[in-house]
Design a protein around this motif. Structure first.
Motif, mmCIF file in Angstrom:
data_model
loop_
_atom_site.group_PDB
_atom_site.id
_atom_site.type_symbol
_atom_site.label_atom_id
_atom_site.label_comp_id
_atom_site.label_asym_id
_atom_site.label_seq_id
_atom_site.Cartn_x
_atom_site.Cartn_y
_atom_site.Cartn_z
ATOM 1 N N ASN A 2 -15.546 -49.528 36.564
ATOM 2 C CA ASN A 2 -14.619 -48.606 36.857
ATOM 3 C C ASN A 2 -15.444 -47.355 37.682
ATOM 4 O O ASN A 2 -15.995 -46.752 37.111
ATOM 5 C CB ASN A 2 -13.789 -47.858 35.747
ATOM 6 N N GLU B 71 -12.621 -42.690 27.453
ATOM 7 C CA GLU B 71 -12.404 -43.436 26.137
ATOM 8 C C GLU B 71 -11.893 -45.116 26.213
ATOM 9 O O GLU B 71 -12.385 -45.564 25.370
ATOM 10 C CB GLU B 71 -10.879 -42.854 25.609
ATOM 11 N N LYS B 72 -11.826 -45.253 27.471
ATOM 12 C CA LYS B 72 -11.576 -46.879 27.692
ATOM 13 C C LYS B 72 -12.774 -47.757 28.145
ATOM 14 O O LYS B 72 -12.771 -48.506 28.594
ATOM 15 C CB LYS B 72 -10.426 -47.036 28.703
ATOM 16 N N VAL B 73 -13.898 -46.883 28.043
ATOM 17 C CA VAL B 73 -15.173 -47.722 28.497
ATOM 18 C C VAL B 73 -16.307 -47.666 27.355
ATOM 19 O O VAL B 73 -15.899 -46.650 26.342
ATOM 20 C CB VAL B 73 -15.931 -47.169 29.897
ATOM 21 N N ASP B 74 -17.226 -48.225 27.415
ATOM 22 C CA ASP B 74 -18.322 -48.407 26.469
ATOM 23 C C ASP B 74 -19.539 -47.634 26.615
ATOM 24 O O ASP B 74 -20.342 -47.270 25.903
ATOM 25 C CB ASP B 74 -18.973 -49.874 26.192
ATOM 26 N N TYR C 179 -10.833 -41.486 31.874
ATOM 27 C CA TYR C 179 -11.304 -42.867 31.699
ATOM 28 C C TYR C 179 -12.190 -43.218 30.435
ATOM 29 O O TYR C 179 -12.601 -44.305 30.389
ATOM 30 C CB TYR C 179 -11.878 -43.325 33.144
ATOM 31 N N ARG D 41 -17.486 -52.548 29.363
ATOM 32 C CA ARG D 41 -16.805 -51.887 30.259
ATOM 33 C C ARG D 41 -17.458 -50.590 30.505
ATOM 34 O O ARG D 41 -17.957 -50.022 29.825
ATOM 35 C CB ARG D 41 -15.474 -51.442 29.748
#
Lengths: 331, 331
Positions: free
Chosen positions: A220, A240-243, A238, A188
């Motif tokens: 995103n 925290e929800k990605v790499d 956002y 992500r």
DNA sequence: CTGTTAGCGCGTTCAG
DNA sequence: CTGAACGCGCTAACAG
């Protein structure tokens, strides 16, 4: 103050002969050329650029148009590097440069701008930091009254040319390099884009989209408007929800990195531009380092071509992917 | 392209009459003045600065000489603010400005510089960032061939003037404000000075010496050479043994603050200049905020005086003591 | 190959 | 108060 007349008298030739020697005209015998050059040396004569500009309409007075983005005084480095490169190269080529900030042109119509530049005997204009919002200047480009070289805006014709780097490729590469720092596969990615009205924004976006596609990552995309604060807020939401977080400018990368540090999470972040400030982010970061001074030099060289009657074909320059951190800049 | 001739024809007067209106000469009837101004408006006429410079020798082509200190790209903000102010004011006053960086003059002798400026019809020079090491330029000042306005170097005579702030007082005040943040009395102070060759360094030193004396504090003076790294090293060595650290520049203040954070000690630190970067230091800090754009504006105005035959008397401008931190700049 | 002659656009006497 | 005439330093046809 020795003038061309003094040189002519001293060398025992006509004024026009001296002028021809100065401007490297063909039909001059080697002998008189020597003689004239000797007199020039002896008298310490330097041609008066102003008189030359007044006399020959073609001559080289150019304007360097600089857009100081109000959003980031800290990115002043970019403008200054442009100026350094452009003014240096111009002097080398014997071109007279007038520096003009966008703010000095604000509220002017196209005709007023034309009048202004003409009144200054300006025939060529180099534009740094043009966005799609600067409609008046874009109209000026379309009119083709002046020779124009645009930085980061790819328009080329008989009177216009540009200099830039391959934005899409650079965005792709910096993301790739950043991903490769880790051995764990990323799935992500958060991309913080610039402004819609920027000419580079869609290009960089293409780059990251191709990257996401090639590596089968979920992308995103958020608009950061080149604002450090906005990037920070986006990351808070956002991050925290990605790499991995890819930003379209260093300033935004700093914002993103600060947000990560504050949330106490670690995400690789990368920027774009390679400004010194990048090193103050707090952690190491990858970025696309552009050589702005060199870009400006090339712009002046291209302007010189344009003014010699050559058609603009645009110039694509190199960039570098670098890793920056505080200790690199503190010497 | 409307010229003065067209305006004259349109208004039904002679060329010289238009010229007189343009240059605010006395002996023109209000009636013709109106008429001429109307024609100027209608034709969108803007006087050709190049021709004007050629014609009247006194007229206003000025050079803006900028010293880009290699040590700190991050302090580019200062140079750019100087330029912004100077170029804006110059346009307002109808002066033509040529921007020149020190690097373009490197290796030139005084005579070569004189030739260069003369060849450009330059009669006035504004210098930003002059140090005592720039001996050639100082010679140029002494020669009084050109009208010169120096920023931060107090020399005034018939052909020379300057603009600056009261360095000693500002250094005193920022230290005082910083001390007053705390209720505990301070007894030891570390002062990180600039370069010996700077013109402001001894003045700021005087300020801090008076401060130390007035408040009966022990003063440890170290030379930081305006280097962030050097300031950092100095702080590492002496920081723990003092109550407060005063730096002669923001960049050094950042270095000092970083050192404190790394040693995990707290000491109030203050800087000088008020550049945006200051906010990236990591903690709140006091500094002397100079309005560089305004300083440059005043320099141009003073140049205008000088060129009108007035003797330079120097100008002292105001500063502000401000407290900066990251959240102030991130908008 | 070289010199002569016009201007470029404006500021500046000096008569009227 | 206005306008004709000259020149700033140089380039650009045109003659010679």
């Amino acid at each position: 103050m020795a003038s061309i007349k003094d040189v002519a008298k001293h060398a025992g030739v006509a004024i026009s002969t001296v002028s021809k020697v100065l401007n490297n005209y063909p039909n001059i015998s080697e002998e008189t050329r020597q003689k004239v050059n000797a007199s020039i040396q002896e008298l310490g004569f330097v041609p008066n650029a102003v008189a030359a500009a007044l006399s020959s309409k073609h001559a080289g007075r150019i304007a360097l148009l600089i857009n100081l983005t109000d959003t980031a005084q800290t990115a002043d480095e970019i403008s200054l590097q442009y100026m350094l490169g452009a003014l240096g190269k111009a002097r080398e080529l014997g071109l007279d440069v007038v520096t003009v900030f966008f703010s000095m042109l604000q509220g002017k119509t196209v005709d007023e701008m034309v009048n202004y530049f003409r009144s200054q005997s300006i025939t060529g204009i180099i534009v740094c930091g043009l966005s799609k919002d600067d409609t008046t200047i874009l109209k000026l480009v379309k009119k083709q009254i002046f020779k124009m070289v645009l930085i980061d805006v790819p328009i080329a014709n008989e009177n216009t040319s540009y200099v830039w780097i391959n934005q899409a490729e650079a965005q792709y590469e910096v993301a790739k390099k950043t991903m490769e720092l880790d051995t764990i596969p990323y799935t992500r990615i958060l991309y913080i884009a610039g402004k819609d009205n920027g000419h580079v924004t869609p290009e960089r976006l293409k780059g990251i989209q191709k990257f996401a596609k090639d590596y089968k990552m979920k992308l995103n995309i958020q608009k950061g408007y080149f604002s450090e604060k906005k990037a920070r807020e986006i990351t808070m939401e956002y991050g925290e929800k990605v790499d991995m977080i890819v930003c379209a400018s260093d300033l935004m990368a700093i914002g993103a990195m600060r947000a990560c540090m504050e949330m106490d999470i670690f995400r690789p972040v990368c920027g774009f531009d390679g400004i010194t400030l990048m090193a103050y982010a707090g952690k190491q970061m990858n970025t696309v380092k552009q050589n702005f001074a060199h870009i400006a030099e090339e712009a002046v060289a291209e302007m010189n071509n344009l003014m010699s009657g050559k058609t603009g074909h645009g110039i694509v320059l190199d960039y570098e992917i670098v890793r920056m951190e505080y200790k690199d800049i503190v010497k």
